[in-house]
Design an enzyme around this catalytic site. Structure first.
Site, PDB file in Angstrom:
ATOM      1  N   GLN A 195      -0.104  -0.492  48.970  1.00  0.00           N
ATOM      2  CA  GLN A 195      -0.352  -1.734  49.695  1.00  0.00           C
ATOM      3  C   GLN A 195       0.987  -2.402  50.008  1.00  0.00           C
ATOM      4  O   GLN A 195       1.912  -2.353  49.193  1.00  0.00           O
ATOM      5  CB  GLN A 195      -1.224  -2.658  48.840  1.00  0.00           C
ATOM      6  CG  GLN A 195      -1.684  -3.865  49.613  1.00  0.00           C
ATOM      7  CD  GLN A 195      -2.795  -4.604  48.923  1.00  0.00           C
ATOM      8  OE1 GLN A 195      -2.808  -4.689  47.707  1.00  0.00           O
ATOM      9  NE2 GLN A 195      -3.733  -5.142  49.689  1.00  0.00           N
ATOM     10  N   ASP A 219      -8.777  -2.871  59.413  1.00  0.00           N
ATOM     11  CA  ASP A 219      -8.029  -4.020  59.907  1.00  0.00           C
ATOM     12  C   ASP A 219      -6.908  -4.447  58.960  1.00  0.00           C
ATOM     13  O   ASP A 219      -5.939  -5.058  59.375  1.00  0.00           O
ATOM     14  CB  ASP A 219      -9.000  -5.186  60.140  1.00  0.00           C
ATOM     15  CG  ASP A 219     -10.058  -4.821  61.168  1.00  0.00           C
ATOM     16  OD1 ASP A 219      -9.686  -4.515  62.307  1.00  0.00           O
ATOM     17  OD2 ASP A 219     -11.257  -4.802  60.819  1.00  0.00           O
TER      18      ASP A 219
HETATM   19  P1  ADP Z   1     -10.497  -0.550  55.010  1.00  0.00           P
HETATM   20  O1  ADP Z   1     -11.124  -0.962  56.296  1.00  0.00           O
HETATM   21  O2  ADP Z   1     -11.069   0.719  54.534  1.00  0.00           O
HETATM   22  O3  ADP Z   1     -10.551  -1.672  54.042  1.00  0.00           O
HETATM   23  P2  ADP Z   1      -7.736  -1.268  55.420  1.00  0.00           P
HETATM   24  O4  ADP Z   1      -6.819  -0.812  56.486  1.00  0.00           O
HETATM   25  O5  ADP Z   1      -8.279  -2.630  55.552  1.00  0.00           O
HETATM   26  O6  ADP Z   1      -8.961  -0.241  55.320  1.00  0.00           O
HETATM   27  O7  ADP Z   1      -6.979  -1.077  54.055  1.00  0.00           O
HETATM   28  C1  ADP Z   1      -7.466  -1.548  52.850  1.00  0.00           C
HETATM   29  C2  ADP Z   1      -6.322  -2.033  51.995  1.00  0.00           C
HETATM   30  O8  ADP Z   1      -5.467  -0.959  51.640  1.00  0.00           O
HETATM   31  C3  ADP Z   1      -5.432  -3.030  52.692  1.00  0.00           C
HETATM   32  O9  ADP Z   1      -5.269  -4.129  51.834  1.00  0.00           O
HETATM   33  C4  ADP Z   1      -4.112  -2.304  52.862  1.00  0.00           C
HETATM   34  O10 ADP Z   1      -3.045  -3.199  52.799  1.00  0.00           O
HETATM   35  C5  ADP Z   1      -4.110  -1.379  51.690  1.00  0.00           C
HETATM   36  N1  ADP Z   1      -3.288  -0.161  51.794  1.00  0.00           N
HETATM   37  C6  ADP Z   1      -2.549   0.296  52.819  1.00  0.00           C
HETATM   38  N2  ADP Z   1      -1.999   1.506  52.523  1.00  0.00           N
HETATM   39  C7  ADP Z   1      -2.401   1.818  51.266  1.00  0.00           C
HETATM   40  C8  ADP Z   1      -2.178   2.948  50.392  1.00  0.00           C
HETATM   41  N3  ADP Z   1      -1.450   3.980  50.769  1.00  0.00           N
HETATM   42  N4  ADP Z   1      -2.785   2.929  49.190  1.00  0.00           N
HETATM   43  C9  ADP Z   1      -3.557   1.901  48.811  1.00  0.00           C
HETATM   44  N5  ADP Z   1      -3.797   0.816  49.575  1.00  0.00           N
HETATM   45  C10 ADP Z   1      -3.233   0.762  50.797  1.00  0.00           C
HETATM   46 MG    MG Z   2     -10.013  -3.852  55.233  1.00  0.00          MG
END
Ligand code: ADP
Ligand code: MG
Length: 557
Positions: A195, A219
């Protein structure tokens, strides 16, 4: 030959013929075709007596993502090849809707013995197709268009391997990679590791290297990218980097909105991905509003989608545990939360879009039109019923250009990430400090018991929830909805079901209120609770927000 001449004449009368050639099909050298390139179409007619007769296909160049001229594999083969890639809308199998499907047209050009001359001819065709396709696509773009990505273009594609059901990488491998190559888009794949990885990368990146930043996730990853861009000292230029989104998560609201703006009927899964992939390859760039969000003690945030409190925010958070079902997690979450429906106490105030600011004279709440209370306690006039909700194509970009002295004063009240230097991001001109009273032109909602408060600035709240049917990405408005306490479970469920078609506003629900606003403040009364911004949980407490019209750039319809 007569027939061919008649065709040529017919096409030249409706649409100027720019190239004519006779080639064989790459897949079957026995099939000879006449190929006509007009300003609008690629028209292919089989000349050889095929068993099925003389079939003719006209493919619209507005559906073309790209083309390629190349030599064959065998050195002894003097021919050159031309492949043109289309993604036209085709009727879905066993359904009334349409969706994009890939169509490839590939030809062998071997009029001459000299391989170089054949390749020159194929390249001439490829250039002509590309130019006309770009022109047709610009013609079909909407009024908010600011530019079109040129080719070849360099794209950073950020993929969150954990998003949704964890399938973003396989979707990339199976669909996206090929499509981008066909479109001549050079992309660098960045797989996020944790994240805020994307946020940090974008904050530090040399943006002169990239024509576009694209995320493939839900998103949440775009939320990181936008905040990363607005944390930079050169934020004013950085935020104008074209941004793109491909649905790879469970919350793909912006992807669904972009698809909706392009005129597409409800889609999910691979259909939505193909549509968004097509729009990305077409590369039409429009403006997108960004909303700044002030919280009690966290740094200011920037949001492109939504701010939620109450029912919707709780569903967002509680449905995390159903992530493995993908986008259906919100449906499951909604049903679970309905069973334990509760009331959220607080105070909501907002600054309506003023009459005359845009085409739609909607300057008051749409339903539950009992008098509204001004911050000083006086009753405000009850507005007359507004016209039917209509998309506002007319952009309002004045909120960040208005009154410079006010801007300067307000900027001081904006929390900064660093003690040194001015805070990054546009100053808020409409918001007093969070602990100060609101100006008299703000409206205070008469009720203090809510089931939900939802501010939206895109059309979709989720793939299948058309929450703000009148929203456009650059309309300079926040679409504020709230549902007052007292609504029955059945009525709330009916609202969410109607929302699938965007019909909830016309459903006559007296508990639902909608207003188009420029800014809002929400003060929850309970000590604990959940507020989400773009589906991400933020600090809980008083919150206020202001729209910055057209601040960012979005690759969309
Ligand atoms: P979803 O629609 O499945 O929730 P998102 O794009 O909203 O997908 O991502 C969910 C969360 O994962 C967000 O808070 C994002 O910042 C975080 N995130 C991004 N890359 C990673 C990663 N490699 N591992 C874990 N979390 C991540
Ligand atoms: Mg999300």
């Amino acid at each position: 030959m007569d027939e061919r001449r008649r065709d040529l004449e017919r096409f030249s009368s409706t649409s100027w013929v720019t190239l004519y050639g006779e080639f064989t099909l790459t897949g079957n050298r026995k099939v000879r075709c006449s190929v006509i390139l007009t300003e609008r179409d690629l028209v292919v007619q089989r000349l050889s007596a095929a068993p099925v007769g003389r079939s003719k296909t006209a493919l619209s160049l507005k559906d073309c993502v790209g083309c390629r001229a190349y030599r064959g594999q065998e050195p002894a083969d003097p021919a050159a090849y031309l492949s043109v890639y289309f993604y036209p809308l085709r009727r879905r199998w066993m359904s009334s809707g349409v969706s994009r499907q890939r169509v490839e047209q590939s030809f062998r050009l071997a009029a001459l013995q000299d391989p170089r001359s054949n390749l020159d001819e194929a390249e001439k065709w490829a250039r002509a197709v590309r130019e006309r396709a770009a022109r047709q696509q610009r013609l079909h773009g909407d009024g908010a268009l600011v530019s079109q990505l040129s080719r070849p273009c360099q794209m950073m594609l950020l993929v969150n391997p954990q998003s949704g059901k964890g399938q973003a990488l396989s979707l990339y491998n199976n669909h996206v990679q090929k499509m981008l190559n066909e479109a001549g888009i050079v992309h660098t794949l960045v797989i996020t590791e944790h994240q805020n990885h994307a946020r940090e990368m974008v904050r530090e990146a040399d943006l002169s290297q990239w024509d576009a930043l694209v995320i493939m996730s839900g998103d949440g990853l775009l939320f990181e990218v936008i905040n990363g861009l607005l944390e930079r000292s050169d934020w004013e230029d950085a935020i104008r980097t074209p941004l793109g989104i491909l649905p790879g998560g469970s919350g793909n609201a912006l992807a669904a909105s972009i698809h909706h703006y392009s005129g597409g009927s409800a889609a999910s899964g691979e259909e939505l991905l193909l549509s968004c992939g097509f729009l990305l390859c077409r590369g039409l760039v429009s403006r997108m509003d960004v909303v700044s969000v002030q919280l009690p003690s966290s740094p200011r945030l920037f949001s492109f989608l939504s701010l939620a409190w109450g029912f919707v925010a709780d569903v967002d958070v509680e449905s995390e545990k159903y992530r493995r079902v993908g986008a259906a997690r919100f449906t499951v979450g909604t049903l679970v939360r309905l069973a334990s429906l509760r009331v959220y106490k607080g105070r909501l105030a907002y600054l309506p879009v003023a009459a005359g600011d845009d085409d739609d004279d909607d300057d008051g709440p749409r339903r539950g039109r009992e008098s509204t209370r001004r911050p000083n306690g006086q009753a405000a006039p009850v507005p007359s019923p507004p016209p039917a909700d209509s998309p506002c194509r007319h952009s309002l970009h004045n909120s960040c250009h208005s009154n410079n002295s006010l801007r300067a004063r307000r900027a001081a009240s904006t929390p900064s990430r660093s003690a040194a230097g001015p805070p990054a991001g546009p100053p808020d001109s409409l918001l007093p400090p969070l602990d100060r009273p609101l100006p008299p032109d703000w409206v205070v909602a008469p009720e203090e018991d809510f089931v939900l408060v939802l501010a939206m600035y895109q059309s979709h709240l989720a793939e299948d929830l058309l929450a703000a049917p009148g929203a456009a990405s650059d309309d300079g408005a926040i679409h504020l909805f709230y549902v007052r306490a007292g609504i029955s479970r059945a009525a709330l469920l009916r609202l969410f079901l109607a929302m699938e078609k965007g019909a909830h506003l016309a459903a006559g629900c007296q508990h639902l209120v909608h207003s188009r606003v420029r800014a809002l403040r929400l003060e929850p009364h309970s000590a604990k609770g959940v507020i989400t911004v773009d589906g991400e949980v933020v600090e809980y407490g008083a919150v206020q927000a202001e729209v910055h019209g057209g601040l960012s750039r979005l690759i969309s319809g």
